[in-house]
Design a protein around this motif. Structure first.
Motif: not given
Length: 487
Positions: A13, A18, A34, A36, A40-41, A46, A90, A96, A99, A101
């Protein structure tokens, strides 16, 4: 073991993942996920939050073309602002909900009978998808040097992309290993606060001034009210940077006759001591390694509490570093500003294509793909920022958007024709890479220096030997004539 299915699975991500997700959503395709591994993306932006972290491409060009940001505060955006920009993207595009995580992919294999990818994550979940997109990025795996004695060091050792923010460097003795793009930002940022800073330099980099400046409230207001103004600035930056490609891929003599004198002048203006100036002067042609931008690095390394060490590191001892000449330098912390494994664009998980073939084995002699995006024997698999899609002169976002458009058109083609799988023909891939490597042999990157662009055998698997608009034209439409399509 839990099982679930999606039409498309995207791994990663960062900017690439993205971008792919947004392009799918804008096209009305919503059955994608997605994955990850982090909380967090953001990918590169990041993870790389070291002191002084910023982009070396102008802000107005280092953003999605479809999502300009009128709020940049500097000409070259700091890392925090770029990370914030991705978070806003995002939220704006409602990503979100797609995604997952903390979903680390551990393996993926292509089921030939079903024409689908079977993807396994570390928490035991199994996903099935018609299309698999790897958006893991070339700057996601730190290159950590194998230095004898590192495990014996009593202080903190960490890579620049894994910065230990719990550690205060105030008054500490610090060693920075490396003088690449990260190091020249870290050194000026931490030099004023540490008691002593040793910068271990293997080769001096070519550095040009970084014409950074603040973007004031008035300018940001103009960008908000008149978006065309910002678009014009973006185009001006784009074409100026495209012109730089001439020196990299068309006429390397341009960098030697124009670029190198600028680099020497930058050193001469900022370094008075002749002996130290010689230490800072690169011994390889400009452009053979990455050209760096900094206006404060030479001042930082000339501070009384900073030392540039050119002797090679021999070993690490519990309280410092010993160079090959036997000299010992104490250190409370060691920062490894040693870059990434960019010449190895393999996804960080086991990937098996037709007949169970492992991508790692296929790429044992160097990574290659068709248009840097598809690999023969791995149907319905696409790589963003894959082999030979990197740039030495402009914004990677341009290449990412080109690849995302190509993948989107491939997905549309598959759906329109009722295609179960698309697999690039080995002849098309081989022909493309033969021409690619022939072009690379005429570029400045073939000048013979060691760089992170090259594999250990000397093959350039990282950079695109051309202009970004040329790549955009090559990837504008999916070209099924170069693929085997299974209905």
């Amino acid at each position: 073991m839990r099982e679930s299915g999606q039409s498309i699975v995207i791994v990663g991500t960062g900017f690439a993942g993205l971008c792919m997700a947004i392009r799918l959503k804008k096209a009305g395709i919503h059955d994608f996920a997605l994955l990850e591994q982090a909380d967090e993306v953001g990918g590169t932006w990041r993870d790389n939050r070291y002191p002084g972290a910023a982009c070396d491409v102008e802000s107005h060009l280092y953003s999605f073309s479809f999502e300009p940001n009128s709020g940049w505060t500097r000409r070259f955006a700091p890392a925090g602002e770029i990370f914030g920009y991705l978070l806003r993207c995002v939220d704006k595009y409602g990503l979100r909900e797609h995604i997952r995580f903390r979903a680390t992919v551990v393996g993926a294999r292509f089921d030939e009978a079903a024409g689908r990818w079977v993807i396994e994550t570390s928490d035991g979940e199994v996903l099935q998808a018609r299309v698999l997109v790897s958006a893991c990025g070339g700057l996601s795996r730190p290159a950590v040097p194998d230095i004898a004695g590192m495990s014996t060091f009593r202080g903190k050792v960490f890579h620049s992309a894994r910065w230990d923010h719990s550690l205060s460097l105030e008054g500490k003795r610090v060693a920075v290993v490396g003088t690449g793009a990260s190091a020249i930002q870290i050194v000026p940022a931490i030099a004023p606060q540490v008691s002593h800073l040793a910068v271990y330099q293997r080769t001096a980099p070519w550095i040009l001034p970084r014409a950074d400046s603040a973007i004031g409230n008035r300018a940001r207001s103009v960008f908000r009210r008149f978006p065309a103004v910002q678009r014009c600035i973006r185009w001006a930056i784009y074409w100026r940077r495209e012109a730089l490609a001439l020196g990299f891929v068309v006429a390397p003599w341009i960098l030697k006759t124009i670029g190198e004198p600028l680099g020497r002048r930058h050193i001469a203006r900022n370094v008075e001591d002749v002996a130290f100036r010689a230490k800072m002067l690169p011994s390889y042609p400009m452009g053979c390694k990455r050209i760096l931008l900094a206006s404060d690095y030479y001042d930082a390394v000339q501070r009384d509490n900073v030392e540039v060490v050119t002797e090679a590191i021999g070993r690490i001892i519990p309280d410092g570093i010993v160079t090959v000449d036997g000299a010992q330098r104490r250190a409370d912390a060691i920062v490894l500003a040693t870059g990434f494994r960019a010449s190895d664009p393999r996804p960080p998980f086991e990937l098996r294509g037709r007949e169970g073939r492992l991508l790692e084995d296929i790429w044992r002699d160097g990574a290659q793909a068709y248009l840097g995006t598809t690999v023969s024997g791995f149907p319905n698999f696409f790589i963003l920022t894959g082999p030979n899609t990197g740039l030495g002169h402009s914004s990677m976002i341009l290449m990412i958007e080109s690849q995302a458009a190509y993948v989107l058109d491939a997905v549309r083609t598959m759906r329109a024709r009722g295609v179960k799988s698309v697999d690039v023909r080995s002849t098309a891939q081989a022909r493309y890479n033969e021409r690619l490597q022939a072009r690379l042999g005429k570029t400045v990157w073939a000048a013979g220096c060691r760089s992170w662009y090259l594999t250990p055998s000397g093959r350039n698997t990282t950079l695109w030997p051309g202009f970004t608009f040329e790549y955009r034209l090559r990837t504008a439409r999916f070209d099924p004539r170069n693929y085997d399509l299974t209905s």
